[in-house]
Design a protein around this motif. Structure first.
Motif, PDB file in Angstrom:
ATOM      1  N   GLU A 150       0.849  -1.199   0.000  1.00 33.28           N
ATOM      2  CA  GLU A 150       0.000   0.000   0.000  1.00 33.28           C
ATOM      3  C   GLU A 150       0.877   1.238   0.000  1.00 33.28           C
ATOM      4  OE1 GLU A 150      -1.814   3.572   1.249  1.00 33.28           O
ATOM      5  OE2 GLU A 150      -0.357   2.477   2.479  1.00 33.28           O
ATOM      6  N   GLU A 151       0.553   2.179  -0.883  1.00 32.94           N
ATOM      7  CA  GLU A 151       1.247   3.460  -0.913  1.00 32.94           C
ATOM      8  C   GLU A 151       0.297   4.510  -1.472  1.00 32.94           C
ATOM      9  OE1 GLU A 151       5.558   5.354  -2.224  1.00 32.94           O
ATOM     10  OE2 GLU A 151       4.704   3.727  -3.428  1.00 32.94           O
ATOM     11  N   CYS A 152       0.145   5.605  -0.720  1.00 32.46           N
ATOM     12  CA  CYS A 152      -0.688   6.726  -1.164  1.00 32.46           C
ATOM     13  C   CYS A 152      -2.120   6.295  -1.476  1.00 32.46           C
ATOM     14  CB  CYS A 152      -0.087   7.413  -2.373  1.00 32.46           C
ATOM     15  SG  CYS A 152       1.560   8.100  -2.085  1.00 32.46           S
ATOM     16  N   GLY A 153      -2.646   5.353  -0.714  1.00 29.55           N
ATOM     17  CA  GLY A 153      -4.006   4.904  -0.936  1.00 29.55           C
ATOM     18  C   GLY A 153      -4.162   3.891  -2.046  1.00 29.55           C
ATOM     19  N   VAL A 154      -3.061   3.474  -2.671  1.00 29.43           N
ATOM     20  CA  VAL A 154      -3.109   2.461  -3.722  1.00 29.43           C
ATOM     21  C   VAL A 154      -2.725   1.116  -3.115  1.00 29.43           C
ATOM     22  CG1 VAL A 154      -2.194   1.713  -5.945  1.00 29.43           C
ATOM     23  CG2 VAL A 154      -2.521   4.150  -5.490  1.00 29.43           C
ATOM     24  N   PHE A 155      -3.598   0.128  -3.276  1.00 27.38           N
ATOM     25  CA  PHE A 155      -3.359  -1.220  -2.760  1.00 27.38           C
ATOM     26  C   PHE A 155      -3.054  -2.151  -3.927  1.00 27.38           C
ATOM     27  CE2 PHE A 155      -4.794  -0.820   1.641  1.00 27.38           C
ATOM     28  CZ  PHE A 155      -5.541   0.347   1.597  1.00 27.38           C
ATOM     29  N   GLU A 156      -2.019  -2.969  -3.752  1.00 32.39           N
ATOM     30  CA  GLU A 156      -1.670  -3.957  -4.770  1.00 32.39           C
ATOM     31  C   GLU A 156      -1.306  -5.257  -4.076  1.00 32.39           C
ATOM     32  OE1 GLU A 156       0.755  -3.394  -8.690  1.00 32.39           O
ATOM     33  OE2 GLU A 156       2.173  -3.894  -7.100  1.00 32.39           O
ATOM     34  N   TYR A 157      -2.077  -6.301  -4.353  1.00 36.11           N
ATOM     35  CA  TYR A 157      -1.732  -7.579  -3.740  1.00 36.11           C
ATOM     36  C   TYR A 157      -0.651  -8.246  -4.570  1.00 36.11           C
ATOM     37  CZ  TYR A 157      -4.996  -9.541  -7.201  1.00 36.11           C
ATOM     38  OH  TYR A 157      -5.638  -9.872  -8.365  1.00 36.11           O
ATOM     39  N   ARG A 158       0.346  -8.808  -3.888  1.00 35.30           N
ATOM     40  CA  ARG A 158       1.493  -9.431  -4.558  1.00 35.30           C
ATOM     41  C   ARG A 158       1.460 -10.953  -4.449  1.00 35.30           C
ATOM     42  NH1 ARG A 158       5.611  -5.922  -5.625  1.00 35.30           N
ATOM     43  NH2 ARG A 158       4.751  -3.850  -6.050  1.00 35.30           N
ATOM     44  N   ARG A 159       0.875 -11.451  -3.372  1.00 38.47           N
ATOM     45  CA  ARG A 159       0.780 -12.903  -3.207  1.00 38.47           C
ATOM     46  C   ARG A 159      -0.619 -13.247  -2.694  1.00 38.47           C
ATOM     47  NH1 ARG A 159       6.430 -13.873   0.158  1.00 38.47           N
ATOM     48  NH2 ARG A 159       7.865 -13.211  -1.502  1.00 38.47           N
ATOM     49  N   VAL A 160      -1.111 -14.389  -3.143  1.00 36.14           N
ATOM     50  CA  VAL A 160      -2.435 -14.874  -2.725  1.00 36.14           C
ATOM     51  C   VAL A 160      -2.297 -16.322  -2.298  1.00 36.14           C
ATOM     52  CG1 VAL A 160      -4.832 -15.254  -3.409  1.00 36.14           C
ATOM     53  CG2 VAL A 160      -3.552 -13.342  -4.394  1.00 36.14           C
ATOM     54  N   LEU A 161      -2.824 -16.646  -1.130  1.00 36.94           N
ATOM     55  CA  LEU A 161      -2.863 -18.024  -0.638  1.00 36.94           C
ATOM     56  C   LEU A 161      -4.302 -18.344  -0.255  1.00 36.94           C
ATOM     57  CD1 LEU A 161      -1.675 -20.694   0.466  1.00 36.94           C
ATOM     58  CD2 LEU A 161      -1.217 -19.484   2.612  1.00 36.94           C
TER      59      LEU A 161
END
Length: 352
Positions: free
Chosen positions: A227-238
């Motif tokens: 998360e940075e500046c209100g932007v969320f990015e998922y990098r891994r999913v389990l």
């Protein structure tokens, strides 16, 4: 073909003629594997947990039939309540759809058991919410534990349309990201100052690496989110249906060991960001779902995270922590997003 065209034109008409007024509240539904929950977020910043609806056998079978594949990352931002999808998505999830005919049969309203069970759940959540509000609702946002494909999103949107519910065209992020938002884990950046080239003003919040763990009787779903500046990015999913509470109910050391190894591998750092920099520590931990308070899960997380668990766990401590029931954390977050979106649309309509 004529029926498909007619439905498409009707959907477009309703989308662009959706009545927008100043938003008093937003409605959010969270669809877990065994149940669904609903929350309402009000314009004064308060939220109410409405109901937990147990799913029937067909609903549970449908949710378990969803295939989740890990792939490219997807970014979502919270500015003005919009959620934008960047790229093609990180996880491909679909409900056993193998052909265009399967998808069209759902769009045409056939008696497909998958769409029927989804419709029954959403209708129950809608009815419970309307009973509390003593008013009809026409807009809601829906979230599930894992990233979903365009095919599943289309089914979800079509089902909502059949229930007279308007929902956004863009995909929602997974439940863990909305739960993180509900806990206030949204960084702020001095964008105006930066655009003007000034060195003055408040410094940007640092980038965060957030671990979310959605734990239920049926499954473990974990995300590693940047998360940075209100932007969320998922990098891994389990997502593993063998590692939920039911999978550990026998008390087998083997089952517990599988959970420890899965989370150890999943949280292995460093993690490289888009700039090539390495993220070497987890900044925050979000626990959500009906079994977020399970002591066995906490013990495993202590083994995996060590002493950091006590500092990170939002259900134990943390500077962002609000008094939020983990069961409703995601539905509360998506309800807030729904209100943000409606409020933004309202203000934009007033300007236009």
């Amino acid at each position: 073909m004529a029926r498909i065209l007619l439905r498409s034109l009707l959907a477009i008409y309703l989308l662009f003629n959706h009545q927008v007024r100043s938003a008093d509240y937003g409605v959010g539904f969270d669809l877990a594997l065994d149940y669904g929950v609903a929350s309402v977020y009000f314009s004064n910043g308060t939220a109410v947990n409405i109901a937990k609806i147990p799913g029937g056998p067909a609903y549970k079978q449908m949710m378990r039939a969803t295939e989740v594949l890990d792939g490219r990352a997807t970014a979502y931002h919270t500015w003005f309540g919009d959620i934008l999808e960047v790229g093609t998505g990180a996880a491909q999830a679909f409900l056993g759809l193998r052909s265009l005919g399967d998808l069209l049969s759902l769009r045409l309203g056939s008696r497909d058991t998958h769409s029927q069970s989804l419709s029954r759940m959403l209708k129950a959540l809608k009815t419970a919410t309307e009973s509390y509000l003593e008013a009809s609702i026409s807009a809601a946002e829906v979230v599930v534990p894992f990233p979903i494909s365009d095919a599943y999103l289309d089914i979800l949107r079509s089902t909502c349309f059949s229930l007279s519910l308007h929902m956004p065209m863009s995909a929602q992020p997974p439940a863990g990201i909305l739960a993180a938002r509900a806990h206030g884990m949204v960084g702020k950046c001095n964008i105006v100052t930066r655009d003007k080239g000034s060195e003055q003003g408040q410094a940007d919040d640092p980038m965060q690496l957030i671990l979310t763990v959605d734990y239920t009787q049926a499954a473990l779903t974990a995300l590693l989110v940047v998360e940075e500046c209100g932007v969320f990015e998922y990098r891994r999913v389990l997502h593993d249906t063998s590692l939920g509470v039911d999978g550990l109910s026998g008390g087998s050391d083997t089952n517990r060991g599988d959970l420890v190894r899965a989370l150890q591998s999943f949280t292995r750092l460093p993690l490289e960001d888009d700039n090539g920099d390495e993220l070497e520590r987890i900044s925050n931990l979000v626990l959500l779902g009906e079994s977020a308070g399970d002591q066995r899960l906490h013990d495993v997380l202590k083994d995996v995270l060590g002493e950091r668990f006590y500092r990170l766990a939002t259900t134990v401590s943390g500077e962002h922590t609000k008094n939020i029931d983990p069961l409703y954390a995601a539905s509360r977050g998506v309800a807030e997003d729904c209100w943000d979106r409606l409020e933004y649309q309202s203000k934009r309509a007033q300007i236009d």
